[in-house]
Every structure is written in structure tokens, then in C-alpha cells.
Design an enzyme around this catalytic site. Structure first.
Site: not given
Ligand code: IPE
Ligand code: IPE
Ligand code: MG
Length: 257
Positions: A31-33, A36, A44, A48, A142, A206-207
């Protein structure tokens, strides 16, 4: 719960790995792309893209650190609610990843598996996922488990539907349904439960990831965005895992206790 179903909890004492405590199954919420990229004034999509590079590093680290199963949450059932352009970018990155990396993964003896709902996916994506699984089916290194179009609740709903059908058709006695019956109907049926779940980006939730399977997992939440995740982070998470005492509701095994 019967003793036999208890012993199915992977990572239970009898099944602890013998390699100095490396978790057998690590599952990561990448999470966090987006954040970042935003922090750098970038689109965005760039976040990714860099996320895919972090994913490659994570696979390499898992392999080197002796992890047997690495599950990566790459697209959730709920991620379809994002703007169409971002969804399309994410699908394209998956296509690119499989086309570019599958041969190397196969050469490295990696077995690729995919969990999540396959129905309703664009046909070419479903085929790429099938191809990745069938090409690497006999590999013994793996296990790389890609959670794509995955939702823990949806997975449990499908399992319950199939179990209900078996009951309706007289093939299953409701009284015989136990923890193992549910586990055996999940996408992860023949995999051990995750020992360690890592989430990057600082979010503490946990999403909808591996809800059933994480019942006794250890959790590590890292305050780093996924594109920055590196080997040192992976090692730090494993060190934290090693310092935990897993009790599974029982009592600590202590000399003289
Ligand atoms: C969870 O992240 C899904 C993935 C990392 C693929 P999200 O960014 O979708 O989750 P929320 O919306 O913050 O709960
Ligand atoms: C995780 O990064 C990738 C996916 C959920 C597909 P996000 O796109 O959720 O990045 P943030 O959480 O918005 O920073
Ligand atoms: Mg996210």
C-alpha cells in the site's frame, strides 16, 4: 474445535519451520503507491510503476530469506471503484508484469498462483493468469501467490455457497462442517496460513485481505510507502516476527511453567 482441526493451523508449534524461524508464509498488503507519487508531485501511475519494481525486489528478498510462500495483495475486489483510468493503468501493469517477468520467474523455479475471483475479468487477463499458473505448476521453489481481484469476504461467500450446494445435494452433513471444511473451500485451500502479514504505508487495517487465513498471523505495519519497500524492510519485518511469541490461545512453553 477438534484436535485434528487445530493441527491444521499452519505455523502451529508442530509445524514451525526448521530454518531459524523464517516465516513460512509472508503476505504483504502493498500500500501507498499513490501517496508516494503525490509526495513527489508525480502522477499516481508512476507510483504504481515503482510499486512493480518494489514487488520484484520483494520476490527476490523472500527467495533469499527462505520464505516458502509470498502472497502479494495487488488488486482488491473494492479497487474497481477507483477512477477508470487508474483501474486501466493497474490492469496494464499486471499485463506487463506477467509478459515481462513470467519467463524469469519460471527459470527461477518459482510457482505462480493466483487467488481472487477470476470470473468477470477481461478475457486476456484471465488467460495470462491461467498461463502463469499452468507454466509454473510443477516448480518447487518459492510459491508466489498473487491476490488479484481478491476480497476475503467474497472468498468466504463463494466457499459457503459451494458448501451449501454440497449439503443441498446430500453430499455433506451440516454437522460435519468444521474449520477444515471452510479452509478447504477457499482459494488458498492447499496453502499454509500466513505466519506474517506486512502492510506498508502506515495504514493499520486489513482492507479485506486474507480474513479467515490471518486468524493467528503476526502483523507488522511499516510507516513506508510500498515503492520504497526494500530488503532491509523485509528483514526488519522478519526480525520483528522472530521476536514474537505465538501462543495460539494456549500457554507459553516455558521451562518449569
Ligand atoms: C488494499 O489497499 C489493497 C491493495 C493493496 C491491493 P487499499 O489502498 O485499496 O485499501 P484502503 O482503501 O486504504 O483500505
Ligand atoms: C497500493 O497503493 C496499490 C493498490 C491498491 C492497487 P494505493 O494506490 O492504494 O496508494 P495509496 O494508498 O492511495 O497511497
Ligand atoms: Mg491504498
Amino acid at each position: 474445535m477438534s484436535p485434528s482441526s487445530l493441527s491444521r493451523l499452519s505455523g502451529s508449534p508442530a509445524e514451525q519451520p526448521a530454518d531459524g524461524g523464517a516465516p513460512r508464509h509472508v503476505a504483504i498488503i502493498m500500500d501507498g503507491n499513490g501517496r508516494w507519487a503525490a509526495a513527489r508531485g508525480l502522477p499516481r501511475l508512476e507510483g504504481h510503476r515503482r510499486g512493480v519494481e518494489a514487488l520484484r525486489r520483494a520476490v527476490r528478498s523472500a527467495y533469499d530469506l527462505g520464505v516458502r510462500y509470498l502472497t502479494l495483495y495487488s488488486f482488491s475486489s473494492e479497487n474497481w471503484t477507483r477512477p477508470a483510468e487508474e483501474v486501466s493503468d493497474l490492469l496494464n501493469l499486471l499485463r506487463l508484469f506477467i509478459r515481462r517477468d513470467l519467463t524469469d520467474l519460471h527459470r527461477e523455479n518459482v510457482r505462480v498462483r493466483v487467488i481472487g475471483e477470476r470470473e468477470g475479468l477481461p478475457r486476456d487477463i484471465a488467460k495470462l493468469l491461467d498461463d502463469a499458473e499452468s507454466l509454473t505448476r510443477a516448480n518447487t521453489g518459492l510459491n508466489l501467490v498473487v491476490a488479484f481481484n481478491y476480497g476475503g469476504r467474497q472468498e468466504i461467500v463463494s466457499a459457503v455457497r459451494r458448501i451449501a450446494t454440497a449439503v443441498q445435494e446430500g453430499r455433506l452433513d451440516p454437522a460435519a462442517i468444521d474449520v477444515a471444511s471452510i479452509s478447504d473451500h477457499l482459494d488458498t485451500a492447499d496453502m499454509p496460513d500466513p505466519d506474517l502479514v506486512i502492510r506498508t504505508s502506515g495504514e493499520l487495517r486489513l482492507s479485506n485481505f486474507l480474513l479467515w487465513q490471518s486468524a493467528y498471523a503476526e502483523f507488522v505495519f511499516l510507516p513506508r510507502f510500498w515503492p520504497d519497500f526494500d530488503r532491509a524492510d523485509f528483514e526488519e519485518a522478519i526480525a520483528s516476527f522472530r521476536s514474537r511469541q505465538r501462543r495460539y490461545g494456549g500457554r507459553a512453553a516455558r521451562a518449569g511453567a
